[in-house]
Design an enzyme around this catalytic site. Structure first.
Site, PDB file in Angstrom:
ATOM      1  N   HIS A 266       0.893  -1.360   0.080  1.00 48.75           N
ATOM      2  CA  HIS A 266       0.196  -0.004  -0.122  1.00 48.75           C
ATOM      3  C   HIS A 266       0.946   1.664  -0.112  1.00 48.75           C
ATOM      4  CE1 HIS A 266       1.175  -0.971   3.977  1.00 48.75           C
ATOM      5  NE2 HIS A 266       1.156   0.201   4.223  1.00 48.75           N
ATOM      6  N   ASP A 267       2.160   1.112   0.133  1.00 46.27           N
ATOM      7  CA  ASP A 267       2.959   2.305  -0.019  1.00 46.27           C
ATOM      8  C   ASP A 267       3.991   2.485  -1.388  1.00 46.27           C
ATOM      9  OD1 ASP A 267       4.234   1.903   3.892  1.00 46.27           O
ATOM     10  OD2 ASP A 267       2.199   2.755   2.834  1.00 46.27           O
TER      11      ASP A 267
HETATM   12  O1  TEU Z   1       5.330   2.946   6.326  1.00 48.67           O
HETATM   13  C1  TEU Z   1       7.384   3.140   6.886  1.00 48.67           C
HETATM   14  C2  TEU Z   1       7.754   3.789   5.824  1.00 48.67           C
HETATM   15  O2  TEU Z   1       8.873   3.922   5.319  1.00 48.67           O
HETATM   16  C3  TEU Z   1       6.740   4.466   4.897  1.00 48.67           C
HETATM   17  O3  TEU Z   1       5.893   5.828   4.796  1.00 48.67           O
HETATM   18  C4  TEU Z   1       7.804   5.069   3.624  1.00 48.67           C
HETATM   19  O4  TEU Z   1       8.719   5.499   4.340  1.00 48.67           O
HETATM   20  C5  TEU Z   1       7.393   5.697   2.431  1.00 48.67           C
HETATM   21  O5  TEU Z   1       5.797   5.237   2.562  1.00 48.67           O
HETATM   22  C6  TEU Z   1       8.050   5.327   1.481  1.00 48.67           C
HETATM   23  O6  TEU Z   1       7.347   5.307   0.071  1.00 48.67           O
HETATM   24  C7  TEU Z   1       4.572   2.901   7.002  1.00 48.67           C
HETATM   25  C8  TEU Z   1       3.074   2.451   6.875  1.00 48.67           C
HETATM   26  O7  TEU Z   1       3.511   0.718   5.610  1.00 48.67           O
HETATM   27  C9  TEU Z   1       3.027   3.725   6.115  1.00 48.67           C
HETATM   28  O8  TEU Z   1       2.086   2.811   5.318  1.00 48.67           O
HETATM   29  C10 TEU Z   1       2.580   4.561   6.940  1.00 48.67           C
HETATM   30  O9  TEU Z   1       2.528   5.247   6.544  1.00 48.67           O
HETATM   31  C11 TEU Z   1       3.491   4.921   7.237  1.00 48.67           C
HETATM   32  O10 TEU Z   1       4.548   2.964   8.336  1.00 48.67           O
HETATM   33  C12 TEU Z   1       3.459   5.735   8.985  1.00 48.67           C
HETATM   34  O11 TEU Z   1       2.636   4.384   9.997  1.00 48.67           O
END
Ligand code: TEU
Ligand code: CA
Length: 578
Positions: free
Chosen positions: A336-337
Site C-alpha cells: 500500500h506504500d
Molecule cells: O511505512 C513506513 C515507511 O517507511 C513508509 O512511510 C515509507 O517511508 C514511504 O511510504 C515510502 O513511500 C509504514 C506504513 O506502511 C505506512 O503506510 C505508514 O504511512 C507509515 O509506516 C507510518 O505508520
C-alpha cells in the site's frame, strides 16, 4: 538444516481494508466486504491474510494512527465482524495477520491525551517529550530530524511548553519504548488479539522503536534541506533486539507469525540479528532496498532510472545471504506504500501489460522466502492515469510533500513539473484505489449502489482489468499467479528451501534475468526477458541444454531441437529437471 516452518511454506495476501470491498455502500471497504471475498484469496492459493490497520483511528494516515488498539474503527465494522472473519479464514485452513503499529500511536489515543495533559501525568513518559533548546534567544526543536511527512519531527505543545517527537505526521506521536509501561501495554494489546484467534502480526516500522538516548543531531545528508533524515539514530537503536525478543516471547506460546517492516536498514548482517532462525526475534522482515531502487538523490519523489542490473544484484544479495545464514526473506514487490510494478518497472502499454504482470509473478513467485501479494497485483493492476489532478490524491505523504515543494520551488516550474511526473510514478495512492472486481461501476467495489462515491476514485482501468473477466481466462495474470502458487506447493523443497543462484553472467545481460533454484537432484531455471524487445539466447548460455520440462512459460519459443530460445517482449520460461 532447512529449519522447516509453516510460515516459510506460506503465501501472504495483503488487504488494504479501505479499498478491498465495500458491503454497505458508504464508499469505504469494510470487514463484511472482506468476508464476502475470502474465496477469491483462497482460490488464488494464499493461505495467510495480512489485513491493514482496522483499529479505531482518526484516519490521518489511513489507520496507521491508532487511537484504540483493542477496538475496531466503525467504518470497518465491529469486533464481532472480526470474529466472523477469523472463523471464515480458519475453516478454510487460512490465517489472519493484523497490522501492529506501535512505533507511534494517534495523538487522539487516550494515552497521548493523558501524556500531554501535564508534565506530572503518569503517562508523560509514554511519549518522547523535550524542552528543545534556545538558539539566538529563540526556542527551537532539540535536533534537526525531519518527519517523513514533511517539516520537523518535533511538534511544539503550548500547554506544557515542550516538544514531542513524531517521525511521521504530528498526529502520530512516537511511543517511548524506554518506558516499561509502553512495552507492557503493547504486549497486552497483542495478547488481546492472539486470544481472539489472530495468528500474528505485520509490525509497522518496527526497527524504529529504539531511539539513541539524547536525540543527537543527524549528519547532514542534504545541506539545502531544512531538516535531515534522523534514521541513523533510530533505525537500529541500542535496545532494538531486546524489544524484538520481547515481542517474540508474546508470540511464542501461540506459534504466532511475525514480519517486521524495516525501512532504512540495508546491511544483511544487521537484519540477520532480527530474523536469524535461532535469534528468537522475528520470522522475517521487509527490507526497502528493492523498492528504493528508483529513488533519486532527493529521496522517493526524485528520479532515478530503474536498473535491471541493480535489481538482479539486490535480489541475489538477499537470496544468498539468508540462505547461507539461516535467515528468511519476505518477498514483495508491491504494497500500500508502493505503486504498481507493471507500470513502475515493466510496461503497462496495452500490448505489454499482461506479459509484464506474468513476468513479475514469475520473478517473485519462484524465489526463496515467503511471497507477499498485494491486493490487485494478482490482476496485473496498473497505476492511476497520468492525467489525474492532485485533487484526486488522498495520501498525506504526497499532499504534504507537494505543499512543501510548491512553496520551496514556487519560482521553479520546471522542478515542480518534475515532481508531478514522479508523483504519477510513485504515489502511494496508485495502489490504494478500489479493488477491481468487475467492469460494473466502481469496478464492483461497492455492493449497494448507494449514492456515495468511493473514498478515492476508482482507477478507470477496471473496465479492462478486473477479477471477473480474469476468472474465466486461463491466459490472465490471475490464472498465472494461481499456477505459480500451485507450483510452489508442488515443488516445496525446490522453490521454498532450495538454493538460489544467478545463471552465470546474466548479471551483465541487459535484457535477461535468469536464476536457478536447486535442491538435491532437482533444479529449475527461471528465465525472464525484462524488456520490450524480442531477444534470443542460446540454451548453452542459459545452462539449459539437454532434457527439461517446461513448468510455465509466456511469450516464448522453446523447441526441443533448437539451440536458442526466442523470447518475445516480457517473455518468460521456467524449466525443470531432476
Ligand atoms: O511505512 C513506513 C515507511 O517507511 C513508509 O512511510 C515509507 O517511508 C514511504 O511510504 C515510502 O513511500 C509504514 C506504513 O506502511 C505506512 O503506510 C505508514 O504511512 C507509515 O509506516 C507510518 O505508520
Ligand atoms: Ca463500507
Amino acid at each position: 538444516p532447512d529449519n522447516r516452518a509453516w510460515w516459510k511454506e506460506s503465501t501472504v495476501y495483503q488487504i488494504y481494508p479501505a479499498s478491498f470491498k465495500d458491503s454497505n455502500g458508504d464508499g469505504i471497504g469494510d470487514i463484511p466486504g472482506i468476508i464476502s471475498r475470502v474465496d477469491h484469496i483462497h482460490k488464488l492459493g494464499a493461505n495467510v491474510v495480512w489485513l491493514g490497520p482496522i483499529f479505531k483511528s482518526p484516519q490521518i494516515d489511513m489507520g496507521y494512527d491508532i487511537s484504540d488498539y483493542c477496538d475496531i474503527d466503525p467504518q470497518y465494522g465491529t469486533l464481532a465482524d472480526v470474529q466472523n472473519l477469523i472463523e471464515e479464514l480458519h475453516k478454510r485452513g487460512m490465517k489472519l495477520v493484523m497490522d501492529l503499529v506501535v512505533n507511534h500511536s494517534s495523538s487522539e489515543h487516550e494515552w497521548f491525551k493523558q501524556s500531554r495533559s501535564s508534565k506530572d501525568s503518569p503517562y508523560r513518559n509514554w511519549y518522547h517529550w523535550h524542552p528543545g533548546k534556545v538558539v539566538d534567544g529563540k526556542r527551537v526543536p532539540p535536533n534537526n530530524w525531519g518527519s517523513y511527512f514533511g517539516g520537523s519531527a518535533w511538534e511544539w505543545d503550548e500547554p506544557t511548553q515542550e516538544y514531542y517527537l513524531h517521525i511521521f505526521a504530528k498526529e502520530q506521536p512516537d511511543l517511548n519504548w524506554e518506558c516499561q509501561d509502553v512495552v507492557d501495554a503493547v504486549h497486552d494489546a497483542m495478547r488481546f488479539w492472539l486470544n481472539r484467534g489472530v495468528d500474528g502480526f505485520r509490525m509497522d516500522v518496527i526497527n524504529f522503536i529504539s531511539k539513541v538516548p539524547g536525540y543527537p543531531d543527524a549528519s547532514i545528508q542534504d545541506p539545502d534541506a531544512p531538516y535531515q533524515n534522523g534514521s541513523e539514530h533510530y533505525a537500529k537503536g541500542p535496545r532494538l533486539h531486546e524489544f524484538l525478543h520481547g515481542l517474540w516471547t508474546v508470540l511464542k506460546p501461540y506459534d504466532g507469525f511475525s514480519v517486521g517492516e524495516m525501512p532504512g536498514v540495508k546491511e544483511p548482517t544487521e537484519i540477520l540479528k532480527s530474523v536469524g532462525f535461532s535469534r528468537e526475534e522475528l520470522n522475517m522482515i521487509f527490507h526497502f532496498e528493492l523498492v528504493e531502487i528508483d529513488h533519486g538523490s532527493e529521496g522517493k519523489f526524485s528520479h532515478r532510472d530503474f536498473s535491471l542490473r541493480r535489481f538482479k544484484e539486490t535480489t541475489e544479495k538477499w537470496q544468498n545471504f539468508m540462505y547461507q545464514n539461516s535467515g528468511w526473506n519476505a518477498l514483495y514487490l508491491e504494497n500500500h506504500d508502493q505503486s504498481r510494478t507493471v507500470s513502475r518497472w515493466c510496461s503497462d502499454a496495452p500490448e505489454h501489460r499482461v506479459a509484464s504482470a506474468k513476468l513479475l509473478a514469475a520473478c517473485l513467485g519462484f524465489q526463496a522466502g515467503t511471497p507477499f501479494i498485494y491486493q490487485g497485483q494478482e490482476l496485473g493492476t496498473v497505476n492511476v492515469p497520468k492525467e489525474w489532478d492532485l485533487s484526486e490524491y488522498r495520501d498525506i505523504e504526497l499532499l504534504n510533500h507537494w505543499k512543501e515543494v510548491s512553496q520551496q520551488y514556487s519560482d521553479n516550474p520546471k522542478k515542480l513539473a518534475q515532481y508531478r511526473i514522479e508523483y504519477q510514478k510513485k504515489a502511494r495512492d496508485n495502489s490504494r484505489t478500489p479493488m477491481q472486481w468487475s467492469d460494473s461501476p466502481h469496478g464492483g467495489f461497492m455492493d449497494a449502489e448507494g449514492t456515495a462515491e468511493p473514498w478515492i476514485k476508482t482507477n478507470p482501468s477496471y473496465k479492462i482489468i478486473n477479477a471477473a473477466q480474469q476468472e474465466g481466462d486461463p491466459e490472465s495474470p490471475l490464472a498465472f499467479w494461481q499456477n505459480v502458487l500451485r507450483l510452489r506447493k508442488e515443488y516445496v523443497d525446490l522453490f521454498v528451501y532450495g538454493k538460489f543462484e544467478l545463471v552465470n553472467d546474466t548479471l551483465n545481460d541487459e535484457e535477461i534475468f535468469a536464476y536457478r533454484r536447486s535442491y538435491g537432484k532437482e533444479e529449475a531455471v527461471v528465465v525472464l526477458n525484462w524488456s520490450a524487445k524480442e531477444v534470443k539466447r542460446s540454451k548453452v548460455a542459459l545452462e539449459v541444454s539437454g532434457e527439461w520440462v517446461t513448468l510455465a512459460s509466456n511469450n516464448v519459443e522453446f523447441d526441443e531441437g533448437a539451440s536458442d530460445i526466442r523470447f518475445l517482449p516480457w517473455g518468460l520460461i521456467i524449466l525443470y529437471r531432476k
